[in-house]
Design a protein around this motif. Structure first.
Motif, PDB file in Angstrom:
ATOM      1  N   TYR A 561     -12.304 -21.241  13.410  1.00 46.10           N
ATOM      2  CA  TYR A 561     -12.394 -21.526  11.787  1.00 46.10           C
ATOM      3  C   TYR A 561     -12.210 -20.164  11.359  1.00 46.10           C
ATOM      4  O   TYR A 561     -12.026 -19.334   9.385  1.00 46.10           O
ATOM      5  CB  TYR A 561     -13.408 -22.035  11.827  1.00 46.10           C
ATOM      6  N   LEU A 562     -13.425 -19.133  11.488  1.00 47.78           N
ATOM      7  CA  LEU A 562     -13.929 -18.115  11.211  1.00 47.78           C
ATOM      8  C   LEU A 562     -13.153 -17.132  11.286  1.00 47.78           C
ATOM      9  O   LEU A 562     -12.648 -16.114   9.916  1.00 47.78           O
ATOM     10  CB  LEU A 562     -15.029 -17.398  11.587  1.00 47.78           C
ATOM     11  N   ILE A 563     -12.119 -16.885  12.180  1.00 42.57           N
ATOM     12  CA  ILE A 563     -11.150 -16.062  12.530  1.00 42.57           C
ATOM     13  C   ILE A 563      -9.674 -16.117  11.216  1.00 42.57           C
ATOM     14  O   ILE A 563      -9.499 -15.365  10.428  1.00 42.57           O
ATOM     15  CB  ILE A 563     -10.474 -16.347  13.677  1.00 42.57           C
ATOM     16  N   LYS A 564      -9.766 -17.439  11.271  1.00 41.50           N
ATOM     17  CA  LYS A 564      -8.549 -18.549  10.293  1.00 41.50           C
ATOM     18  C   LYS A 564      -9.040 -17.555   9.354  1.00 41.50           C
ATOM     19  O   LYS A 564      -8.405 -17.180   8.267  1.00 41.50           O
ATOM     20  CB  LYS A 564      -8.530 -19.449  10.636  1.00 41.50           C
ATOM     21  N   GLU A 565      -9.950 -17.785   8.319  1.00 38.70           N
ATOM     22  CA  GLU A 565     -10.894 -17.053   6.885  1.00 38.70           C
ATOM     23  C   GLU A 565     -10.741 -15.127   7.480  1.00 38.70           C
ATOM     24  O   GLU A 565     -10.543 -14.826   6.000  1.00 38.70           O
ATOM     25  CB  GLU A 565     -12.354 -17.827   7.145  1.00 38.70           C
ATOM     26  N   ALA A 566     -11.287 -14.866   8.334  1.00 40.58           N
ATOM     27  CA  ALA A 566     -11.145 -13.768   7.733  1.00 40.58           C
ATOM     28  C   ALA A 566      -9.474 -13.281   7.607  1.00 40.58           C
ATOM     29  O   ALA A 566      -9.292 -12.356   6.861  1.00 40.58           O
ATOM     30  CB  ALA A 566     -11.621 -12.882   9.483  1.00 40.58           C
ATOM     31  N   SER A 567      -8.305 -13.942   8.136  1.00 39.58           N
ATOM     32  CA  SER A 567      -6.812 -13.479   8.332  1.00 39.58           C
ATOM     33  C   SER A 567      -6.397 -14.012   6.781  1.00 39.58           C
ATOM     34  O   SER A 567      -5.336 -13.303   5.737  1.00 39.58           O
ATOM     35  CB  SER A 567      -6.050 -14.900   9.943  1.00 39.58           C
ATOM     36  N   ARG A 568      -6.946 -15.195   6.057  1.00 41.10           N
ATOM     37  CA  ARG A 568      -6.999 -15.264   4.986  1.00 41.10           C
ATOM     38  C   ARG A 568      -7.563 -14.709   3.886  1.00 41.10           C
ATOM     39  O   ARG A 568      -7.295 -14.383   2.424  1.00 41.10           O
ATOM     40  CB  ARG A 568      -7.427 -16.716   4.257  1.00 41.10           C
ATOM     41  N   ALA A 569      -9.179 -13.916   4.130  1.00 36.89           N
ATOM     42  CA  ALA A 569      -9.200 -13.018   3.244  1.00 36.89           C
ATOM     43  C   ALA A 569      -8.284 -11.919   2.427  1.00 36.89           C
ATOM     44  O   ALA A 569      -7.899 -11.369   2.070  1.00 36.89           O
ATOM     45  CB  ALA A 569     -10.163 -12.452   3.768  1.00 36.89           C
TER      46      ALA A 569
END
Length: 841
Positions: A561-569
């Motif tokens: 989830y953190l990796i996904k959020e970093a990508s969305r950033a």
């Protein structure tokens, strides 16, 4: 137990070390099954402001066989005095040396406090390294947000508590009590099997040649391979309802009520928003009951409704209105940080009708693009209009938080901060702007990001200040880039930093969070000596496949989830706020601890005003009280603040001034010097309704701290002169070491002038103290005795008064005072000497 009385006159703010505050808990520590010292690695004023330790203090002391006491980092002057006197670090309540406790528990709130942890251990005479401690040494535990990356302190801490400690600390204490006869190793193994406990000595770390972590593995059987953080049922666990009320003013000198825990907004830089998931709130009626109880138990004039995002609490308007109706304008309500949304103007409008504290808003970014990167939609709202509305509502000061050095930041984003602030017209109001440097933290979507370099951060800070420096009403505050750099190093560091920390401490680093004591060059020397590059930790962007030093700490939020959020950033896509219905997206909602807080109708009996209709006539009362040695090092202003809160706790119907910010009507007599005991002090108060004097005395004595006792009370005329106007002279009994003869006294009294120098801030004033001394009487007349006991009568005049210590030094330059007591205050009326209690008109 240690005796610190002789040290207190030599240090600043001695009441930091005396204890005896209202709501302190005193147990027979010699009979306690487990003795735990709750330690905060900063000065008293900072540590006493921390809500978490207040909660644990109450929880632990509610256990019948446990004694919890407090200890804070002594300031530099006290540390030097303790070392000179051979006094080890001690607890506030019993003054027991820390080395005699079973457990010492550190609260880790800030990475730059780590050297203070080592300093406190050294002052206590406890080995710094965990491996050097034996069964005879206390168990050293630590918790708090910094414990979510425990590795930089792994060499020094025996046990880390990961997560929320309300239940975990009780289990830990019970385990220590049950297995106290085991060896230290056996005890640690028992503790390691409690969920949320991490014992770093049971794990080994190996590194690749490039310095990254190769593997992290247990070195003993029976310990977990992942450490699960603890999460509590927030509605069920106790709040801090009866916190200790300090004598001296502290950083956050108010009642604190935690209205919800966690945050569902998901700001990608914010560690607290992820490690305290899921979002949980207390019910409206619970909070209204708790607000009344905490104000009753403390007498505070202000309450803070604490949360990571207070305006996200579903009943925030009803809560603020309810508290306001309970207490009226006599209680200030503060919200630590308001998130920009449609409720800000409504909330600030309600708060503007009562005592104002300050309005704080955190936009963080200066452009919409960057606000989407960090997952904040605050700039979708009209910030300048909201602030203009606040000023129109009567707010005189607004504070804005911004961050520089965020991932993907460009010059356009920096200019956006300048443009946004420039668009706010302060007029004669004040706009406080706080500029913080981005620090990548563990367990966030930005945990892989590199921090901006020190030189780049300094350049951006300078640019913003130059662009806005000429705008009237703006006050800047900022963190030095070097401190943010060091914070980033330890926030994402590994065990190898323990050697750096030790070297820095040995060179004299401590109180690093205090700018005047931060020694960046010594830190750089420590890194060089250890052969470690700090840039490796702070300024290096990390691969998502890299084994991170904190990967063994499971906060409940999936790494994916953190990796996904970093990508969305990087795509500039925001993620909607969490719901409280167990959505399962990030992984935090795994249990019943996440419960939706539904909107409620407040109970009517918690909404009735506490004030009583005022009478047209003034009711004045003069109190006489004793002030013992327990509170002799509390300053005059701190005593005034204490009495205001005591009058509230005793439910005395004190009258308040009119106007927008009402204050209780009370006045003291002549100030008592710090360190002086008094057999009779006086205080005038005005009541808004009649009450029996004996009842008033009983109520006050029931809630006054140890060392203060009301002995008498009389009614006085509403137009009676102030105490300072009617007292003509004060009698003091002074004892000490030194040779003072009758001839010395006679010589002093025969002089017309005895000049002393008084230093006040940066000025030195010449004062003739002879004109203030009415009489000196020797009470031990043995010739040549090296001890003296004097009775002095010192006048109080419009031009000032004398000080007993000045008189003693004038009589004998080598003399030292061991005790000084104000015996009586005297009024001369028509040739008669009367007590202030006898002068009523």
């Amino acid at each position: 137990m240690v005796n610190i009385e002789r040290l207190l006159p030599k240090v600043t703010r001695p009441a930091r070390y005396t204890g005896n505050e209202v709501n302190s808990t005193f147990k027979d520590i010699s009979k306690a099954g487990v003795r735990i010292a709750l330690a905060f690695p900063d000065v008293y004023e900072i540590g006493m402001s921390h809500l978490g330790l207040k909660i644990l203090y109450e929880i632990l002391n509610d256990l019948p066989d446990v004694a919890a006491e407090r200890v804070y980092a002594p300031w530099l002057d006290m540390e030097e005095e303790m070392k000179s006197a051979g006094i080890p670090l001690f607890s506030l309540e019993s003054k027991m040396p820390l080395a005699d406790f079973d457990i010492i528990g550190f609260s880790l709130q800030y990475e730059l406090s780590y050297t203070n942890v080592l300093n406190m251990l050294q002052l206590a005479g406890i080995p710094l390294l965990s491996r050097d401690r034996s069964k005879q040494n206390p168990l050293i535990i630590a918790g708090g947000p910094c414990a979510f990356n425990p590795e930089p302190l792994a060499d020094f801490i025996d046990v880390f508590c990961i997560g929320e400690a309300e239940e975990l600390i009780v289990e830990l204490v019970e385990c220590v009590k049950e297995h106290r006869n085991m060896t230290r190793q056996e005890m640690l193994l028992k503790l390691s099997r409690i969920e949320g406990i991490y014992v770093p000595s049971f794990y080994d770390v190996k590194y690749h040649e490039d310095g990254t972590i190769k593997e992290w593995n247990p070195n003993i059987e029976g310990v977990p391979s992942k450490i699960q953080r603890r999460v509590v049922d927030f509605e069920r666990v106790p709040a801090s309802i009866k916190p200790i009320v300090p004598f001296i003013e502290i950083a956050h000198d108010r009642a604190g009520l935690e209205i919800q825990r966690g945050c569902g907004r998901g700001c990608r830089f914010c560690q607290a928003g992820f490690i305290y998931r899921p979002l949980r709130g207390r019910s409206l009626n619970t909070l209204l009951k708790q607000s009344q109880k905490i104000i009753h138990e403390t007498g505070y004039e202000e309450i803070s409704l604490g949360s990571l995002s207070s305006t996200d609490y579903p009943d925030i308007l009803e809560l603020v209105r309810g508290v306001e109706k309970c207490f009226g304008r006599r209680l200030a309500i503060s919200l630590p940080s308001l998130r920009l949304n449609s409720l800000v103007t409504e909330v600030s409008a309600i708060l503007s009708k009562i005592k104002k504290t300050g309005l704080t808003i955190a936009p963080e970014a200066g452009t919409k693009r960057l606000s989407y990167v960090i997952n904040k939609d605050v700039l979708d709202y009209d910030l300048p209009r909201i602030i203009r509305d606040a000023y129109a509502q009567g707010w005189k000061s607004v504070k804005l938080y911004f961050m520089i050095g965020l991932p993907t930041e460009t010059q356009e984003d920096v200019d956006g901060i300048v443009s946004l602030i420039s668009s706010i017209r302060c007029g004669r109001k004040q706009l406080k702007v706080s500029l913080a440097s981005f620090v990548p933290k563990s367990h966030t979507p930005f945990q892989w990001e590199a921090q901006d370099t020190v030189s780049s951060l300094r350049e951006k800070l300078g640019y913003i200040k130059r662009q806005l420096g000429q705008i009237r009403g703006i006050v800047f505050g900022w963190n030095e880039p070097e401190t943010s750099f060091l914070e980033a190093v330890f926030a994402r560091g590994d065990r190898r930093l323990g050697q750096v920390l030790l070297y820095a401490f040995e060179q004299g680093c401590k109180f690093d969070a205090w700018s005047e004591h931060f020694k960046f060059s010594l830190w750089m020397n420590a890194f060089e000596r250890a052969g470690i590059s700090p840039e490796f930790y702070a300024n290096r962007k990390r691969d998502i496949k890299e084994h991170l030093p904190w990967d063994h700490i499971d906060i409940g939020v999936h790494k994916e989830y953190l990796i996904k959020e970093a990508s969305r950033a990087y795509e500039g896509i925001t993620t909607p706020a969490c719901q409280t219905d167990n959505c399962k997206q990030c992984g935090a909602c795994k249990s019943e601890t996440s419960k939706e807080v539904t909107k409620q109708i407040p109970l009517t009996n918690y909404l009735s005003p506490s004030s009583t209709p005022a009478l047209n006539r003034r009711i004045m009362v003069r109190l006489k009280y004793l002030r013992g040695k327990e509170v002799s090092f509390v300053s005059h202003l701190d005593m005034l603040r204490m009495f205001i809160r005591v009058l509230s706790r005793a439910n005395i119907p004190i009258a308040y001034s009119t106007g927008f910010s009402p204050h209780p009507r009370l006045s003291f007599g002549h100030p008592l010097s710090v360190g002086v005991i008094s057999e009779e002090e006086f205080l005038d108060i005005e009541l808004e309704m009649p009450m029996k004097l004996d009842e008033l005395i009983i109520r006050l004595n029931n809630v006054l701290p140890v060392g203060i006792k009301i002995n008498a009370a009389v009614f006085i005329a509403s137009n009676a002169p102030a105490l300072t106007a009617i007292v003509d002279f004060i009698r003091y009994q002074v004892s000490g070491q030194g040779i003072i003869s009758l001839s010395d006294i006679a010589s002093f009294m025969n002089k017309r002038e005895v000049i002393v120098q008084r230093k006040k801030k940066d000025t030195i004033k010449q004062v003739n103290i002879r004109e203030f001394v009415q009489n000196i009487e020797m009470q031990n007349v043995e010739c040549g005795n090296a001890e003296f006991r004097l009775m002095m009568e010192i006048k109080t005049t419009n031009s000032g008064t004398g000080k007993p210590e000045e008189v003693v030094r004038a009589l004998c330059t080598d003399a030292s005072i061991t005790s000084c007591t104000r015996v009586s205050q005297c009024c001369v009326v028509h040739g008669k000497i009367l007590s202030p209690l006898e002068v009523r008109i």
